[in-house]
Design a protein around this motif. Structure first.
Motif, PDB file in Angstrom:
ATOM      1  N   ASP A 145      -5.188  12.436 -11.528  1.00  0.00           N
ATOM      2  CA  ASP A 145      -5.657  11.488 -12.184  1.00  0.00           C
ATOM      3  C   ASP A 145      -5.477   9.513 -12.256  1.00  0.00           C
ATOM      4  O   ASP A 145      -6.009   9.068 -12.644  1.00  0.00           O
ATOM      5  N   SER A 146      -4.915   9.052 -11.050  1.00  0.00           N
ATOM      6  CA  SER A 146      -4.268   8.189 -10.969  1.00  0.00           C
ATOM      7  C   SER A 146      -5.406   7.620  -9.828  1.00  0.00           C
ATOM      8  O   SER A 146      -5.112   6.186 -10.045  1.00  0.00           O
ATOM      9  N   GLY A 147      -6.620   8.097  -8.857  1.00  0.00           N
ATOM     10  CA  GLY A 147      -7.327   7.473  -8.527  1.00  0.00           C
ATOM     11  C   GLY A 147      -6.996   7.066  -7.366  1.00  0.00           C
ATOM     12  O   GLY A 147      -7.967   6.545  -6.380  1.00  0.00           O
ATOM     13  N   LEU A 148      -5.877   7.360  -6.504  1.00  0.00           N
ATOM     14  CA  LEU A 148      -5.397   7.364  -5.267  1.00  0.00           C
ATOM     15  C   LEU A 148      -6.533   7.785  -4.346  1.00  0.00           C
ATOM     16  O   LEU A 148      -6.548   8.912  -4.560  1.00  0.00           O
ATOM     17  N   LEU A 149      -6.889   6.545  -3.159  1.00  0.00           N
ATOM     18  CA  LEU A 149      -7.943   6.791  -2.498  1.00  0.00           C
ATOM     19  C   LEU A 149      -7.166   6.406  -1.198  1.00  0.00           C
ATOM     20  O   LEU A 149      -6.113   5.495  -0.897  1.00  0.00           O
ATOM     21  N   PRO A 150      -7.450   7.026   0.308  1.00  0.00           N
ATOM     22  CA  PRO A 150      -7.158   6.853   1.760  1.00  0.00           C
ATOM     23  C   PRO A 150      -8.034   5.445   2.114  1.00  0.00           C
ATOM     24  O   PRO A 150      -8.861   4.811   1.405  1.00  0.00           O
ATOM     25  N   ALA A 151      -6.742   4.554   2.940  1.00  0.00           N
ATOM     26  CA  ALA A 151      -7.242   3.414   2.429  1.00  0.00           C
ATOM     27  C   ALA A 151      -8.583   3.775   3.935  1.00  0.00           C
ATOM     28  O   ALA A 151      -7.838   4.572   4.858  1.00  0.00           O
ATOM     29  N   ASP A 152      -9.285   2.994   3.983  1.00  0.00           N
ATOM     30  CA  ASP A 152     -10.393   3.247   4.377  1.00  0.00           C
ATOM     31  C   ASP A 152     -10.627   2.900   6.328  1.00  0.00           C
ATOM     32  O   ASP A 152     -10.521   4.130   7.545  1.00  0.00           O
ATOM     33  N   MET A 153      -9.296   1.605   6.868  1.00  0.00           N
ATOM     34  CA  MET A 153      -9.361   1.888   8.264  1.00  0.00           C
ATOM     35  C   MET A 153      -8.626   2.859   8.554  1.00  0.00           C
ATOM     36  O   MET A 153      -8.641   3.277   9.785  1.00  0.00           O
ATOM     37  N   TYR A 154      -7.438   3.397   7.439  1.00  0.00           N
ATOM     38  CA  TYR A 154      -6.052   4.316   8.466  1.00  0.00           C
ATOM     39  C   TYR A 154      -7.310   5.634   8.168  1.00  0.00           C
ATOM     40  O   TYR A 154      -6.637   6.238   9.033  1.00  0.00           O
ATOM     41  N   GLY A 198       0.498  -1.193  -0.204  1.00  0.00           N
ATOM     42  CA  GLY A 198      -0.144  -0.237   0.009  1.00  0.00           C
ATOM     43  C   GLY A 198       0.783   1.569   0.279  1.00  0.00           C
ATOM     44  O   GLY A 198       2.085   1.114  -0.193  1.00  0.00           O
ATOM     45  N   ILE A 199       0.152   2.533  -0.162  1.00  0.00           N
ATOM     46  CA  ILE A 199       1.146   3.694  -0.253  1.00  0.00           C
ATOM     47  C   ILE A 199       0.634   4.661   1.515  1.00  0.00           C
ATOM     48  O   ILE A 199      -0.820   4.365   1.371  1.00  0.00           O
ATOM     49  N   ILE A 200       1.307   4.759   1.795  1.00  0.00           N
ATOM     50  CA  ILE A 200       1.324   6.004   2.574  1.00  0.00           C
ATOM     51  C   ILE A 200       1.520   7.613   3.013  1.00  0.00           C
ATOM     52  O   ILE A 200       2.006   7.055   2.391  1.00  0.00           O
ATOM     53  N   CYS A 201       0.679   7.976   3.202  1.00  0.00           N
ATOM     54  CA  CYS A 201       0.705   9.221   2.760  1.00  0.00           C
ATOM     55  C   CYS A 201       0.966  10.524   3.850  1.00  0.00           C
ATOM     56  O   CYS A 201       0.129  10.047   4.990  1.00  0.00           O
ATOM     57  N   ILE A 202       2.408  11.089   4.276  1.00  0.00           N
ATOM     58  CA  ILE A 202       2.031  11.992   5.700  1.00  0.00           C
ATOM     59  C   ILE A 202       2.747  12.926   5.093  1.00  0.00           C
ATOM     60  O   ILE A 202       3.285  13.465   3.871  1.00  0.00           O
ATOM     61  N   GLY A 203       2.759  13.871   5.479  1.00  0.00           N
ATOM     62  CA  GLY A 203       2.092  15.275   5.442  1.00  0.00           C
ATOM     63  C   GLY A 203       3.234  16.427   5.976  1.00  0.00           C
ATOM     64  O   GLY A 203       3.579  16.978   7.067  1.00  0.00           O
ATOM     65  N   ARG A 204       4.066  15.593   4.910  1.00  0.00           N
ATOM     66  CA  ARG A 204       6.087  16.497   5.262  1.00  0.00           C
ATOM     67  C   ARG A 204       5.746  17.230   3.971  1.00  0.00           C
ATOM     68  O   ARG A 204       5.213  17.138   3.177  1.00  0.00           O
ATOM     69  N   LYS A 205       6.781  18.584   4.057  1.00  0.00           N
ATOM     70  CA  LYS A 205       7.067  19.168   3.401  1.00  0.00           C
ATOM     71  C   LYS A 205       7.884  17.942   1.790  1.00  0.00           C
ATOM     72  O   LYS A 205       7.579  18.495   0.779  1.00  0.00           O
ATOM     73  N   ASN A 206       8.744  17.174   1.954  1.00  0.00           N
ATOM     74  CA  ASN A 206       9.281  16.337   0.762  1.00  0.00           C
ATOM     75  C   ASN A 206       8.985  14.297   1.288  1.00  0.00           C
ATOM     76  O   ASN A 206       9.497  15.016   3.151  1.00  0.00           O
ATOM     77  N   ASP A 207      10.180  14.426   1.210  1.00  0.00           N
ATOM     78  CA  ASP A 207      10.477  12.420   1.318  1.00  0.00           C
ATOM     79  C   ASP A 207      11.679  12.996   2.411  1.00  0.00           C
ATOM     80  O   ASP A 207      12.151  11.585   3.396  1.00  0.00           O
ATOM     81  N   ASP A 208      12.351  13.721   1.946  1.00  0.00           N
ATOM     82  CA  ASP A 208      13.752  13.723   2.862  1.00  0.00           C
ATOM     83  C   ASP A 208      12.958  13.994   4.593  1.00  0.00           C
ATOM     84  O   ASP A 208      13.778  13.407   4.991  1.00  0.00           O
ATOM     85  N   GLU A 209      11.978  13.778   4.881  1.00  0.00           N
ATOM     86  CA  GLU A 209      11.932  14.622   6.057  1.00  0.00           C
ATOM     87  C   GLU A 209      10.812  12.652   6.784  1.00  0.00           C
ATOM     88  O   GLU A 209      10.430  12.937   7.737  1.00  0.00           O
ATOM     89  N   LEU A 210      10.349  12.235   6.219  1.00  0.00           N
ATOM     90  CA  LEU A 210       9.689  10.705   6.054  1.00  0.00           C
ATOM     91  C   LEU A 210      10.851  10.476   7.857  1.00  0.00           C
ATOM     92  O   LEU A 210      11.813  10.059   7.186  1.00  0.00           O
ATOM     93  N   PRO A 211       9.872   8.974   8.576  1.00  0.00           N
ATOM     94  CA  PRO A 211      10.583   9.017   9.320  1.00  0.00           C
ATOM     95  C   PRO A 211      11.266   7.584   8.587  1.00  0.00           C
ATOM     96  O   PRO A 211      11.391   6.749   7.375  1.00  0.00           O
ATOM     97  N   SER A 212      12.318   7.201   9.644  1.00  0.00           N
ATOM     98  CA  SER A 212      14.023   6.140   8.479  1.00  0.00           C
ATOM     99  C   SER A 212      12.751   5.083   8.259  1.00  0.00           C
ATOM    100  O   SER A 212      13.319   4.034   7.388  1.00  0.00           O
ATOM    101  N   PHE A 213      11.208   4.733   9.150  1.00  0.00           N
ATOM    102  CA  PHE A 213      10.617   3.210   8.762  1.00  0.00           C
ATOM    103  C   PHE A 213      10.448   3.328   7.516  1.00  0.00           C
ATOM    104  O   PHE A 213      10.001   2.154   7.121  1.00  0.00           O
ATOM    105  N   LEU A 214      10.585   4.152   7.295  1.00  0.00           N
ATOM    106  CA  LEU A 214      10.162   4.038   5.576  1.00  0.00           C
ATOM    107  C   LEU A 214      10.897   3.529   4.485  1.00  0.00           C
ATOM    108  O   LEU A 214      10.460   4.193   3.283  1.00  0.00           O
ATOM    109  N   ASP A 215      12.213   4.378   5.037  1.00  0.00           N
ATOM    110  CA  ASP A 215      13.143   4.303   3.910  1.00  0.00           C
ATOM    111  C   ASP A 215      13.158   3.311   2.638  1.00  0.00           C
ATOM    112  O   ASP A 215      13.230   3.336   2.130  1.00  0.00           O
ATOM    113  N   GLU A 216      12.983   1.438   3.339  1.00  0.00           N
ATOM    114  CA  GLU A 216      12.350   0.967   2.884  1.00  0.00           C
ATOM    115  C   GLU A 216      11.500   0.136   1.183  1.00  0.00           C
ATOM    116  O   GLU A 216      11.783   0.887   0.219  1.00  0.00           O
TER     117      GLU A 216
END
Length: 114
Positions: free
Chosen positions: A45-54, A9-27
């Motif tokens: 137009d990707s159609g990406l939607l939020p994961a319901d449970m999250y 899946g994809i997780i989207c976190i409100g940050r300015k760029n990928d450099d600010e993502l937590p290290s556990f998301l490195d892989e």
């Protein structure tokens, strides 16, 4: 249902760029980069939607922060199309009922405000 436990899946976190993502998301980040994608490059137009449970978890959490925070979250958070607010998304096609009815697996109930 734990049958999708190993799904990607994809997780989207409100940050300015990928450099600010937590290290556990490195892989996962390096896997996305290998195919030329980051959480910031999904097309409108990707159609990406939020994961319901999250999304349910986020909605329950922001509700605890108070009315102003909840309204801001609903009206100032947009889907990947960069046009649709969460409020609009939840108000159509039975999305709110489906999202709020999306319970986490039993082992995560407490963690996800079961």
């Amino acid at each position: 249902d734990d049958s999708a436990e190993n799904e990607k899946g994809i997780i989207c976190i409100g940050r300015k760029n990928d450099d600010e993502l937590p290290s556990f998301l490195d892989e996962p980040r390096s896997q996305l980069a290998a195919v030329g994608k980051t959480v910031w490059t999904w097309g409108t137009d990707s159609g990406l939607l939020p994961a319901d449970m999250y999304l349910r978890h986020c909605l329950l959490a922001v509700k605890k922060a108070g009315e102003k925070a909840e309204q801001s979250f609903l009206d100032e958070t947009y889907l990947v199309d960069r046009k649709t607010t969460l409020r609009e998304y939840l108000s159509r096609d039975g999305n709110e009922g489906r999202v709020m009815g999306s319970l986490p697996p039993k082992r995560l109930l407490k963690r996800f405000n079961g």
